[in-house]
Enzyme design. Sequence first.
Site, PDB file in Angstrom:
ATOM      1  N   GLY A 292      17.089  44.754  13.024  1.00 13.17           N
ATOM      2  CA  GLY A 292      16.897  45.189  14.395  1.00 13.17           C
ATOM      3  C   GLY A 292      18.192  45.265  15.176  1.00 13.17           C
ATOM      4  N   ALA A 293      18.125  44.859  16.428  1.00 18.85           N
ATOM      5  CA  ALA A 293      19.274  44.970  17.317  1.00 18.85           C
ATOM      6  C   ALA A 293      19.159  43.888  18.378  1.00 18.85           C
ATOM      7  CB  ALA A 293      19.285  46.356  17.970  1.00 18.85           C
ATOM      8  N   HIS A 327      16.265  50.958  24.145  1.00 17.56           N
ATOM      9  CA  HIS A 327      15.667  49.627  24.321  1.00 17.56           C
ATOM     10  C   HIS A 327      16.743  48.594  24.655  1.00 17.56           C
ATOM     11  CE1 HIS A 327      12.687  46.386  23.160  1.00 17.56           C
ATOM     12  NE2 HIS A 327      13.832  45.734  23.022  1.00 17.56           N
ATOM     13  N   GLU A 328      17.781  48.532  23.833  1.00 14.76           N
ATOM     14  CA  GLU A 328      18.810  47.506  24.049  1.00 14.76           C
ATOM     15  C   GLU A 328      19.559  47.728  25.361  1.00 14.76           C
ATOM     16  OE1 GLU A 328      18.569  45.015  22.236  1.00 14.76           O
ATOM     17  OE2 GLU A 328      17.301  45.962  20.706  1.00 14.76           O
ATOM     18  N   GLU A 350      11.124  41.900  27.160  1.00 20.05           N
ATOM     19  CA  GLU A 350      10.779  42.767  26.030  1.00 20.05           C
ATOM     20  C   GLU A 350       9.803  43.890  26.386  1.00 20.05           C
ATOM     21  OE1 GLU A 350      12.579  42.842  23.706  1.00 20.05           O
ATOM     22  OE2 GLU A 350      13.547  40.891  23.650  1.00 20.05           O
TER      23      GLU A 350
HETATM   24 ZN    ZN Z   1      14.300  43.694  23.106  1.00 17.27          ZN
END
Ligand code: ZN
Length: 885
Positions: A292-293, A327-328, A350
């Site tokens: 993921g990140a 998202h990030e 989130e």
């Molecule tokens: Zn996140």
Amino acid sequence: MKTAGFALAATVLFMTPMAGASAAAAEAPFNFDRAPGRLPKNVVPLDYDIAVTPDVATRTFTGKESVSLQFRTATDKIVFNTLDLKLWNVRLDGHPVAGVDSDNAKQLTTLTLAAAAPAGIHKLTLSYSGVIQTRPQVLFVQPYAKVGGGQGVMLTTQMESTDARRMFPCWDEPAFRAKFRLTATVPADWATIGNMPVAKRVVHGKLATTTFERSPRIPSYLVEFTAGQLREVSAKSGKVSFGVWAVAGRESDGAVALANAQQILADYDRYFGYPYPLPKLDSIAIPGGFSGAMENWGAITYNDQLLLLSKDSSMSDRQDVYSTQAHEMAHQWNGDLVTMGWWDDLWLNESFASWMAAKETDLRNPSWKWWESEDVSKEDAMKADARVTSHPIQVHVTDELQAANAFDPTITYNKGEAVLRMLEAYLGPDTFRAGIRRYIKARAFSNATTADLWNGLSAASGQNIGRIAADWTEQAGFPLVSVTAHCEGGRRTLSLSQRRFFLTPPEDPKLEAVHWSVPLQIRAAPGEAPKAVLLTREGQQVAAGSCQEPLSVDAGAIGYYRVQYDPATLAINTRDFGELPNGDRIAMLDDQWALVQSRGAPLASYLALAERMGGDLDARAWQQITAALGTIEFDERGSAGHDAFAAYARSIIKPLEARLGWASRPGDTPNVQQLRRTVIGDLGAWGDPDVIAEARRRFAAFVRDRSAIAPDDQPMILGVVARYADAKTFDELHALAKQSSDEAEKGRLYRALALTRDPKLAAQAARIAIGPEIPPQLQMLRLRMFFTMSTERPKLAWATFRGNIGPLLSPFGSLAPLIEAQYVPQIFWDSLPPDQMEAWLKAHVPAEMGPQIAKGMEGARFQVAQKAQLVPEAQSYLAARASHS
Ligand SMILES: [Zn+2]
């Protein structure tokens, strides 16, 4: 944080571990003194100076730390977090402390002073040493195959949720924001990246010492440090410097991400009305190992496949990169600029990042129809949330250590995203944005609770949003809205009621008696705009156009609820199904299928909708249908009715193949291309002889010339070929996988091998998946191969997985127990009887994972029961159909 989605059923796994299991009480706005946590609030860190010297050869590091502390009261005790660190030379204001007591079990160090120090500012200094990890946690080494040959190694960090305490002593709870200034000494030919720009770099012999600028006040879980033989591509846009970093030789694959980052940041600056406050934003590609990140402020880390794009990357790779960056980068505001006060409000990070990313991805890539594809993740959430073992978005977390494995990404990410979208549609996007801007401005460089968010939205809208929204964040589950239409003089009036929806109705019917304020979007005729209606009362009446028009009570599939229409209305909707807007139709397919699964509607009512799709070309609607048909086809395997059902399933989608052909045409949107691949891939999986023959022809050309199949089409064609492969074909595929030097292509070839149906060849694929030929940066591919194999050879996949579970899960670090407890039973549900699976899990997974085992086993048992239900129902449907024709 975001994690790599696994191929299977868009199961979203692997994210930040967090959260407990009981309902949260309504909260107050953020207040530091009342924020939960284990650390006393009387000593507060203001400013850390941390210098680390890693020694990669011995996998250890040494450090020196100096931290300014505010004593809010006089005290002779200082308590902070440490884990696996050795401390010495500990001094307060230059004087040695009287006692140092580090307790690894509690992850706390308590310093005792010879006498109480007065309130005011004090300076704590200490030396320490710790361990460099080989799993993606804390400060870890990442080995990789270098471009041009040889093995390389780099260092990077992953702190969320509670690992900063293993790299430096700190107040490791999100409410303790402080400034950080990091210094690191590494080989002089290594590049170094931190949250802030480099302030100073001094080379001494073979080493160099880099000091970064002091950060603004941040929580410890956002501290970042990366070093290695890395190169960047860079740009400056406005006041912000952008860099995309990769291992030397791959940096040019960061060009797309560099352009994306500039576009997304400019959009977010405008949306939030609060410009990105740091001078730079780096994006760092970690070569595998790390899933993921992670949104470290100013220095976002990504698994390289979620950041770098080569000429062999597919459209879905591009979509993964864009949506992950979105998202990030949303976290740079929701998470970094404004941080949840405690882990029970993790959804503020989130859910927001997930919703904002979808909105931005859709805005900038309209041809992707991104919200339609996000329907997959909403359905994942609703599937998990329709179980008795589900839990609310807001969960009570008393102790971050026990919480570490008790986190449910489907709820915290996907449900939260869907609920925010529903609220945005209800308030209108402008009002919603005005509320978000108030919230960000009020809480910038600080922390927040859910109440702070509701306050912002309430102030902007003039409504008590908390009263509506808390139903959705504090209660588990969602409503089934029942619609009964009454006709008078041709005019339609709806009578609406609700109860909690369960896939398996609970033994205690009281569990269904839960109520929500439901923001409905009602479309009374296909050409009309939807009307927002808040459902609050049982039997609420709503006027809805004329009786002969189709009706959608979840227009645009924006709602996080299900709808059951009365039989007459369902008949009209079925009759006109082909004419409805895409979103309305997607919602009806989702709902009717869920009603079939919960035994609230006959299978025939769902198949009637699917059969009315005709020549429509909406990818998500068709994917919903092929997933449902694929579920039944899988369940039918080994039963007498299998071949008849497979033929029926093929007949539903075969006309699309004729219409779409195999080759991409100019002007095809990504959505239509995706539909083509879905249709051909499923026809092949369901045994269409023409499709299998054509796939083999194309594969033969591909073996001669690797440009013969476009990267996007490879999974579909390779998947068909591999399922029916003989030894020669298997060897050809295997040789291609070994030869490929492109990570994305290599991954596609190995995953195809895992689909082989021939038992001997499948066993060979299983050996390959655990063997030495998978390169270190593709470690996670191994698990993917077994998850893929579970769809064709469930028993073999399970046996091999079970025998190698340690190495297969180790790349997932602290998420491994969650994957094992909650996801493994739902992937391997058809491999062994549920009771045996449960017994095995209980013997292998840490005891505190009991709630996750319960979730996983409820899902597994549901699939077993569904198989027993669907097989005879499908067979009698086909028998009845045959007797009619
Ligand atoms: Zn996140």
